[in-house]
Design a protein around this motif. Structure first.
Motif, short mmCIF file in Angstrom:
data_model
loop_
_atom_site.label_atom_id
_atom_site.label_comp_id
_atom_site.label_asym_id
_atom_site.label_seq_id
_atom_site.Cartn_x
_atom_site.Cartn_y
_atom_site.Cartn_z
N VAL A 1 0.31 -8.04 8.04
CA VAL A 1 1.08 -6.92 6.23
C VAL A 1 -0.43 -8.15 5.22
O VAL A 1 -0.58 -7.37 4.64
CB VAL A 1 1.82 -8.02 6.51
N ALA A 2 -0.93 -9.07 6.13
CA ALA A 2 -1.39 -9.93 4.96
C ALA A 2 -2.60 -8.84 4.77
O ALA A 2 -3.14 -9.03 3.59
CB ALA A 2 -2.12 -10.75 5.68
N GLY A 3 -3.75 -8.17 5.56
CA GLY A 3 -4.99 -7.40 5.18
C GLY A 3 -4.38 -5.88 4.42
O GLY A 3 -4.95 -6.06 3.11
N LYS A 4 -3.16 -5.92 4.96
CA LYS A 4 -2.74 -4.54 4.03
C LYS A 4 -2.39 -5.07 2.51
O LYS A 4 -2.50 -3.94 1.34
CB LYS A 4 -1.98 -3.82 4.72
N MET A 5 -1.59 -6.17 2.82
CA MET A 5 -1.52 -6.54 1.01
C MET A 5 -2.48 -6.55 0.12
O MET A 5 -2.17 -6.86 -0.95
CB MET A 5 -0.51 -7.85 1.25
N ILE A 6 -3.50 -7.24 0.28
CA ILE A 6 -4.59 -7.95 -0.18
C ILE A 6 -5.19 -6.80 -0.46
O ILE A 6 -5.69 -6.30 -1.54
CB ILE A 6 -5.85 -8.61 0.39
N ALA A 7 -5.02 -5.80 0.24
CA ALA A 7 -5.85 -4.83 -0.52
C ALA A 7 -5.50 -3.94 -1.22
O ALA A 7 -5.37 -3.24 -2.57
CB ALA A 7 -6.25 -3.53 0.40
N ALA A 8 -3.75 -3.72 -1.37
CA ALA A 8 -3.02 -3.11 -2.18
C ALA A 8 -2.94 -3.99 -3.33
O ALA A 8 -2.83 -3.21 -4.66
CB ALA A 8 -1.51 -2.83 -1.68
N VAL A 9 -2.70 -4.78 -3.53
CA VAL A 9 -2.61 -6.12 -4.92
C VAL A 9 -4.31 -5.84 -5.41
O VAL A 9 -4.54 -5.25 -6.41
CB VAL A 9 -2.60 -8.02 -4.91
N ARG A 10 -5.46 -6.32 -5.03
CA ARG A 10 -6.73 -5.63 -5.18
C ARG A 10 -6.92 -3.78 -6.39
O ARG A 10 -7.76 -3.72 -6.81
CB ARG A 10 -7.26 -5.85 -4.23
N ALA A 11 -6.42 -2.91 -5.66
CA ALA A 11 -6.16 -1.74 -5.55
C ALA A 11 -5.48 -1.29 -6.75
O ALA A 11 -5.32 -0.36 -7.90
CB ALA A 11 -5.78 -0.84 -4.59
N GLY A 12 -3.82 -2.72 -7.11
CA GLY A 12 -3.99 -2.17 -8.33
C GLY A 12 -2.17 -1.19 -7.99
O GLY A 12 -1.51 -1.20 -8.78
N ARG A 13 -1.18 -1.35 -6.83
CA ARG A 13 -0.85 -0.23 -6.33
C ARG A 13 0.55 -0.72 -6.60
O ARG A 13 0.01 -1.92 -6.92
CB ARG A 13 -1.04 0.09 -4.67
N ALA A 14 0.78 0.36 -7.12
CA ALA A 14 3.03 -0.40 -7.88
C ALA A 14 3.55 -0.57 -5.98
O ALA A 14 4.13 -1.62 -6.94
CB ALA A 14 3.31 1.32 -7.73
N GLU A 15 3.41 -0.01 -5.21
CA GLU A 15 4.56 -0.57 -3.62
C GLU A 15 3.84 -0.02 -2.56
O GLU A 15 2.48 0.43 -2.57
CB GLU A 15 5.74 -0.01 -4.01
N LEU A 16 3.83 -1.55 -2.29
CA LEU A 16 2.99 -1.28 -0.58
C LEU A 16 4.80 -1.73 0.40
O LEU A 16 5.11 -2.49 0.76
CB LEU A 16 1.91 -2.39 0.05
N VAL A 17 4.59 -0.20 1.17
CA VAL A 17 5.68 -0.20 2.35
C VAL A 17 4.89 0.15 3.96
O VAL A 17 4.05 0.73 4.15
CB VAL A 17 6.42 0.77 2.27
N VAL A 18 5.29 -1.71 4.38
CA VAL A 18 4.38 -1.17 6.15
C VAL A 18 5.69 -1.70 7.25
O VAL A 18 6.71 -2.90 6.74
CB VAL A 18 3.03 -2.30 5.77
N PRO A 19 6.01 -1.22 7.95
CA PRO A 19 4.80 0.33 8.38
C PRO A 19 5.91 1.16 7.30
O PRO A 19 7.08 1.01 6.98
CB PRO A 19 5.62 0.21 9.97
N ARG A 20 4.40 2.30 7.54
CA ARG A 20 5.43 2.95 6.67
C ARG A 20 6.65 3.96 7.02
O ARG A 20 6.92 4.05 6.79
CB ARG A 20 3.92 4.33 6.58
N ARG A 21 7.02 3.78 8.88
CA ARG A 21 8.77 4.54 9.09
C ARG A 21 9.56 4.14 7.87
O ARG A 21 10.30 4.56 8.11
CB ARG A 21 8.36 4.55 10.22
N PHE A 22 9.18 2.86 7.60
CA PHE A 22 10.35 2.25 6.53
C PHE A 22 10.36 2.84 5.20
O PHE A 22 12.05 3.05 4.47
CB PHE A 22 10.46 0.71 6.10
N LEU A 23 9.46 4.22 4.76
CA LEU A 23 10.02 4.74 4.03
C LEU A 23 10.93 6.05 4.61
O LEU A 23 11.65 5.85 3.29
CB LEU A 23 8.76 5.58 3.58
N LEU A 24 11.06 6.69 5.68
CA LEU A 24 11.79 7.53 5.72
C LEU A 24 13.29 6.63 5.73
O LEU A 24 14.39 7.66 5.21
CB LEU A 24 11.33 7.49 6.97
N LEU A 25 13.65 5.12 6.08
CA LEU A 25 13.98 4.99 6.95
C LEU A 25 15.43 4.45 5.19
O LEU A 25 16.24 5.27 4.82
CB LEU A 25 14.40 3.95 7.49
N ARG A 26 14.90 4.61 4.53
CA ARG A 26 14.34 4.01 2.76
C ARG A 26 15.52 5.52 1.93
O ARG A 26 16.69 5.99 1.85
CB ARG A 26 13.38 3.99 1.58
#
Length: 247
Positions: free
Chosen positions: A201-226
């Motif tokens: 989670v930490a590795g993905k979060m750092i990359a997402a924040v540095r890239a300025g992404r609006a949202e990161l959902v991990v694992p991505r399967r939880f997007l499907l559950l949403r």
């Protein structure tokens, strides 16, 4: 180049993983957490990696004190990156029908009021400087009405909506705000289907924040559950949610 980084919840698994991944020469870390011995240990690991690390142990339920401390730390040296990780995930007590009102208040304060107010304070300061990146930890549970964790999912749902609105408000001022929504979270290694480790989670979060992404959902399967939750007819959705039990 020197960089100043702020991390709350640094005495927990995810906050610690973030600190260790970010620590290095030319990095100053301001590490906040409730567990002072663990916080000192994390700071020591970061210093071994060449970073400058300062610690502050406080309870975020005292929002006024937290904001005053944040302003003081940012005045000493403006933060370039901020990771708001602290939160509590208490669930329904065994044998109870609903959560104790005191628990509802505490989770609302810790999971919504404090991080929202701190994100606002940081965003305002960063906007005035014309640059900055903020990452805020929510949860995939914010998309679901969990009967055994109503205060947790509800407080995080409020945080999710607020952070998205804050992102829009400061986007024109060079500031990015990223919401990170983990699913089942494992402190060290996964033990249940769908869990993800703190370090991943930490590795993905750092990359997402540095890239300025609006949202990161991990694992991505939880997007499907949403989307499944949103599209399922309410009677079926209610039956499914009522069948769930606390992990």
């Amino acid at each position: 180049m020197h960089i100043r980084i702020f991390i709350t919840g640094a005495s927990g698994a995810l906050g610690c993983a973030l600190a260790l991944r970010l620590a290095g020469p030319g990095v100053s870390l301001s590490l906040w957490g409730r567990n002072r011995p663990r916080l000192d240990e994390v700071a020591g690991f970061c210093r071994e990696r060449g970073a400058n690390a300062e610690v502050r142990s406080l309870d975020l339920s005292d929002c006024d004190a937290a904001l005053a401390a944040l302003h003081n730390d940012d005045n000493k040296g403006p933060f370039d990156l901020a990771f708001l990780v602290a939160g509590q995930g208490d669930t329904l007590a065994p044998g109870s029908i609903v959560e104790n009102p005191a628990q509802v208040v505490r989770l609302a304060q810790t999971n919504f009021v404090a991080p929202a107010a701190m994100a606002a304070a940081l965003a305002a300061r960063m906007a005035a400087r014309g640059a900055g990146r903020i990452g805020v930890v929510g949860t995939a549970a914010a998309s679901h009405s969990l009967p055994f964790a109503a205060a947790y999912s509800g407080s995080k749902a409020g945080l999710s909506r607020y952070i998205d609105a804050l992102r829009l408000a400061v986007s024109r001022y060079g500031v990015t705000v990223t919401l990170v929504s983990p699913g089942f979270f494992a402190g060290t290694t996964p033990s249940r289907p769908g869990e993800i480790s703190a370090d991943e989670v930490a590795g993905k979060m750092i990359a997402a924040v540095r890239a300025g992404r609006a949202e990161l959902v991990v694992p991505r399967r939880f997007l499907l559950l949403r989307w499944f939750d949103r599209l399922l007819p309410r009677p079926f959705r209610d039956r499914l949610l009522l069948s769930l039990r606390a992990p």
